[in-house]
Enzyme design. Structure first.
Site, short mmCIF file in Angstrom:
data_model
loop_
_atom_site.label_atom_id
_atom_site.label_comp_id
_atom_site.label_asym_id
_atom_site.label_seq_id
_atom_site.Cartn_x
_atom_site.Cartn_y
_atom_site.Cartn_z
N GLU A 134 0.79 -1.20 0.10
CA GLU A 134 0.14 0.04 0.06
C GLU A 134 0.79 1.34 -0.13
O GLU A 134 0.39 2.46 -0.34
CB GLU A 134 -1.03 0.04 1.42
CG GLU A 134 -1.91 -0.91 1.21
CD GLU A 134 -3.38 -0.23 1.05
OE1 GLU A 134 -4.35 -1.17 0.88
OE2 GLU A 134 -3.55 0.91 1.45
N ARG B 45 -1.30 -2.73 -9.16
CA ARG B 45 -0.34 -2.87 -8.18
C ARG B 45 0.44 -3.98 -8.58
O ARG B 45 0.12 -5.15 -8.13
CB ARG B 45 -0.99 -2.96 -6.67
CG ARG B 45 -0.06 -2.92 -5.64
CD ARG B 45 -0.72 -2.43 -4.40
NE ARG B 45 -1.38 -3.41 -3.74
CZ ARG B 45 -2.16 -3.14 -2.65
NH1 ARG B 45 -2.42 -1.93 -1.99
NH2 ARG B 45 -2.84 -4.08 -1.98
#
Ligand code: UGA
Length: 356
Positions: free
Chosen positions: A121, A306
């Site tokens: 993250e 991601r």
């Protein structure tokens, strides 16, 4: 003398898998604290494992004593579910940042090696097609989007730990999990929306005969990594042969399992279909769409893609992920099948201690 490893949050997803792997594949001793022990199972009986039930923010003396006693410290206590970042951001700051900062400082003071969980993250909404530990920018949304308090807390800890490394030659490794998945990630018996991260949430939805909800249509992508692969990497980090992991930051993820959340949903249903005892659940499964405001509220903002660069960890530790997404899902379902979870009756009321 065998290595002494202190794991705080030892009953969590990573802690429980890491403890099992250490006791099976190394001769080290493990000292662990957590507020519960339901994910630890058989390892509780192992003479090389010392478990104490407690809260690291309360049992501070035990933590301090064991940091001094052990060689390697792995502090895994954290809130790691995005629904919680938007619901209770200050709790995330207090636990993920403040409680861990105190542990980091004690490791520095006593010269202990620290293996610290950073996070995927941290890269936030960075547009790089491959997220690189040393070159990618860390991109967050406005303050109103409270989701970012987790990434911001972790980022500042990364920076603090790194600075101690530069100034004091402090010995650390920062590892960044990219959506590690597998049995015991979250509580599959909990059916409430937002109670788990997406992988467990989707399994739970199918087990409970509830619709799988794709937030904003499910086009956002993640790289899902099987926990046994990931934990093998952690063992190598703790081994630290030739000090190749010292003062390094490693993404630990599986770029080959980069899929959209909608593709994950389809794969989950397919995996249910492949297990005869669970096939009826696959047949009843439904996929629906929900907007992120309804699901998470106004303080949420999503990450669209991601994918980890893993050259650093490949080169330093000769590690690569081996397990593809479908195998990861099937292994998780087989774990539940073996325990008799959700078999025979549609909803099994006897909880067998799998919970989060
Ligand atoms: C997670 C968590 O922040 C941490 O566990 C961790 O640091 C990190 O990522 C990681 O494991 O790498 P995220 O991947 O956004 O963040 O969390 P999930 O709850 O697993 O959600 C993934 C995606 O699925 C999000 O786009 C979310 O909106 C979506 N989702 C979630 C759904 O479409 N439906 C659901 O029911 C739940």
């Amino acid at each position: 003398m065998p290595l002494k490893v202190l794991i705080l949050g030892v009953n969590g997803f990573i802690g429980s898998w890491l403890t099992e792997a250490i006791l099976a594949r190394r001769d080290w001793q493990v000292f662990g604290m957590d507020i519960a022990d339901n994910k630890l199972g058989e390892v509780l009986k192992n003479p090389r494992f010392r478990f104490v039930e407690g809260d690291i923010t309360i049992n501070k003396e035990w933590v301090a004593y064991n940091i001094r006693k052990c060689d390697v410290i792995v502090p895994l206590v954290a809130i790691a579910n995005p629904a919680q970042y938007v619901k209770d951001p200050l709790r995330v700051f207090e636990l993920d940042f403040e409680a861990n900062l105190s542990v980091v400082r004690q490791c520095v003071a006593f010269g202990k090696r620290l293996i610290f969980p950073s996070t995927s993250e941290l890269y936030g909404m960075c547009p790089d097609p491959l997220l690189d530990e040393t070159t990618s920018n860390l991109v967050y949304g406005p303050i109103e989007k409270q989701r970012w308090i987790y990434a911001a807390s972790k980022q500042l800890l990364d920076r603090v730990i790194f600075a101690y490394g530069v100034r004091d030659k402090f010995d650390f490794t920062l590892f960044r999990p990219f959506n590690w998945i597998g049995p015991k990630l979250d509580d599959v018996f909990e059916s409430k929306e937002g109670s788990s991260r997406v992988f467990t949430q989707f399994l739970s939805n199918v087990f409970h005969g509830q619709p799988i909800l794709l937030v904003d249509g499910g086009r956002q992508r993640r790289s899902f990594t099987y926990v046994e692969d990931a934990v093998e990497c952690l063992l190598r980090i703790i081994d630290n042969d030739g000090q190749r992991a010292s003062r390094r930051i490693f993404n630990i993820g599986n770029p080959a399992s980069d899929v959209s959340v909608a593709e994950l949903a389809t794969a989950v249903i397919e995996a249910f279909h492949c297990i005869p005892q669970y096939r009826h659940l696959a047949a009843a499964a439904r996929i629906e769409t929900v907007d992120s405001q309804t699901y998470y509220g106004n303080y949420y903002q999503d990450i669209q893609a991601r994918v980890p660069a893993i050259e650093a960890v490949k080169t330093a530790l000769d590690w690569e992920p081996r397990t593809d997404l479908m195998t990861s899902i099937r292994k998780t379902l087989e774990y539940h099948l073996q325990r008799g979870d959700f078999v025979a009756t549609h909803i099994n009321s006897t909880r067998t201690g799998t919970g989060g």
